[in-house]
Enzyme design. Structure first.
Site, PDB file in Angstrom:
ATOM      1  CG  HIS A 178      27.524  -9.506 -37.668  1.00  0.00           C
ATOM      2  ND1 HIS A 178      28.349  -8.737 -36.859  1.00  0.00           N
ATOM      3  CD2 HIS A 178      26.909  -8.553 -38.153  1.00  0.00           C
ATOM      4  CE1 HIS A 178      28.209  -7.519 -37.411  1.00  0.00           C
ATOM      5  NE2 HIS A 178      27.280  -7.492 -38.007  1.00  0.00           N
ATOM      6  CB  CYS A 274      34.596  -9.938 -35.505  1.00  0.00           C
ATOM      7  SG  CYS A 274      33.312 -11.139 -34.972  1.00  0.00           S
TER       8      CYS A 274
HETATM    9  N1  ARG Z   1      30.509  -4.548 -31.156  1.00  0.00           N
HETATM   10  C1  ARG Z   1      30.541  -4.923 -32.783  1.00  0.00           C
HETATM   11  C2  ARG Z   1      29.119  -5.022 -33.155  1.00  0.00           C
HETATM   12  O1  ARG Z   1      28.233  -5.027 -32.561  1.00  0.00           O
HETATM   13  C3  ARG Z   1      30.971  -6.189 -32.789  1.00  0.00           C
HETATM   14  C4  ARG Z   1      31.373  -6.656 -34.542  1.00  0.00           C
HETATM   15  C5  ARG Z   1      31.640  -8.140 -34.573  1.00  0.00           C
HETATM   16  N2  ARG Z   1      32.064  -8.434 -35.711  1.00  0.00           N
HETATM   17  C6  ARG Z   1      31.540  -9.345 -36.546  1.00  0.00           C
HETATM   18  N3  ARG Z   1      32.054  -9.423 -37.974  1.00  0.00           N
HETATM   19  N4  ARG Z   1      30.895 -10.315 -36.224  1.00  0.00           N
HETATM   20  O2  ARG Z   1      28.694  -4.623 -34.313  1.00  0.00           O
END
Ligand code: ARG
Length: 288
Positions: A178, A274
């Site tokens: 991300h 996150c």
């Molecule tokens: N386990 C989640 C996923 O893989 C973690 C999300 C983390 N969020 C972020 N904004 N980077 O989607």
């Protein structure tokens, strides 16, 4: 410098964020490299303590709203992925992985009941909210990630919604899946980022819009500590524990660095940023 929390702004004029308590948090499946080997290995008790510390730190400098966790959606704690908010409008996420699509109706309901105008992003063009889209501090442009979760074609929806420049950045390292895991525009106009997470063309786009002295490049070791996954409110930066060297670099630019241990959430591939979704515009008053 005076941390923002010491001012006497009434709650409703302070920056506002959304968090989700980790009462149902778990690593139940593997949709990023961080989760591999960590299925059911996180401690709810430790996660609750760490989340509470982040919540307390954020509530000291901002207004924090909560959305109720829902059974079957263990990643809902990562509210940054609920959508992208600006000017009372939310571009609601359309998750890439079926494992997280069940969160969508819960977040939709919360935004609806909270009075936001909802713009749906079609399933055919996945978009993972603020996890993959970050506004420049002055609101002049939107940095939008793609390549691992969000599809580049979804970015055109964002351009139409807010009438601003959208700069698409291609992510190439699955560990930084991300945009908010490797890129963080800061309130003073600087940016903290991990260049190797981007392809060469995207690195050039960043270099074209930030001068060398505005670019805070973090080491791979700090990137892996989720240093770029930082919540920046005015002069305050909340993040997981990072190196003393990076901490000193941020402090020398006038930032007040607040480190919160978030190891339980790293097991799912997330840290401070996150766990938080910005609901109001960025506060650009900065002391540096
Ligand atoms: N386990 C989640 C996923 O893989 C973690 C999300 C983390 N969020 C972020 N904004 N980077 O989607």
């Amino acid at each position: 410098m005076r941390p923002e929390g010491t001012t006497s702004k009434p709650a409703n004029q302070r920056p506002t964020f959304l968090m989700c308590p980790p009462t149902l948090y778990d690593v139940n499946y593997v949709i990023n490299p961080w989760m591999a080997g960590n299925v059911h290995r996180s401690s709810r008790e430790h996660a609750a303590t760490q989340w509470q510390q982040l919540h307390t730190a954020l509530a000291g400098i901002a207004h924090v709203l909560l959305v109720e966790p829902q059974p079957g959606s263990p990643d809902m704690v990562f509210t940054a992925n609920a959508g992208l908010v600006r000017a009372g409008i939310v571009a609601l996420s359309s998750f890439h992985h079926p494992e997280r699509q069940g969160e969508e109706p819960h977040f939709r309901r919360w935004f609806h009941e909270s009075g936001f105008a909802i713009s749906e992003i079609p399933r055919a063009t996945p978009f993972e909210g603020e996890g993959d889209a970050l506004f420049e501090a002055d609101g002049s442009r939107l940095w939008a990630g793609h390549g691992l979760r969000t599809l580049e074609d979804s970015h055109s929806h964002l351009t139409g919604l807010w009438d601003l420049e959208v700069v698409s950045l291609r992510l190439i390292d699955p560990r930084f899946y991300h945009l908010d895991t490797c890129f963080c525009p800061l309130s003073n106009g600087d940016v903290m980022y991990y260049p190797a997470a981007f392809d060469a063309a995207s690195q050039q786009k960043i270099e074209a819009r930030y001068t060398a002295s505005q670019r805070i490049c973090v080491s791979e070791a700090d990137a892996l500590r989720f240093a770029c996954n930082a919540v920046n409110v005015g002069p305050n930066i909340l993040l997981n524990q990072v190196s003393a060297e990076l901490c000193a670099r941020l402090q020398s630019r006038g930032f007040h660095v607040i480190q919160v241990e978030l190891t339980e959430f790293l097991k799912a591939g997330g840290a401070a940023k996150c766990l938080v979704l910005r609901l109001s515009e960025m506060d650009v008053t900065h002391a540096a």
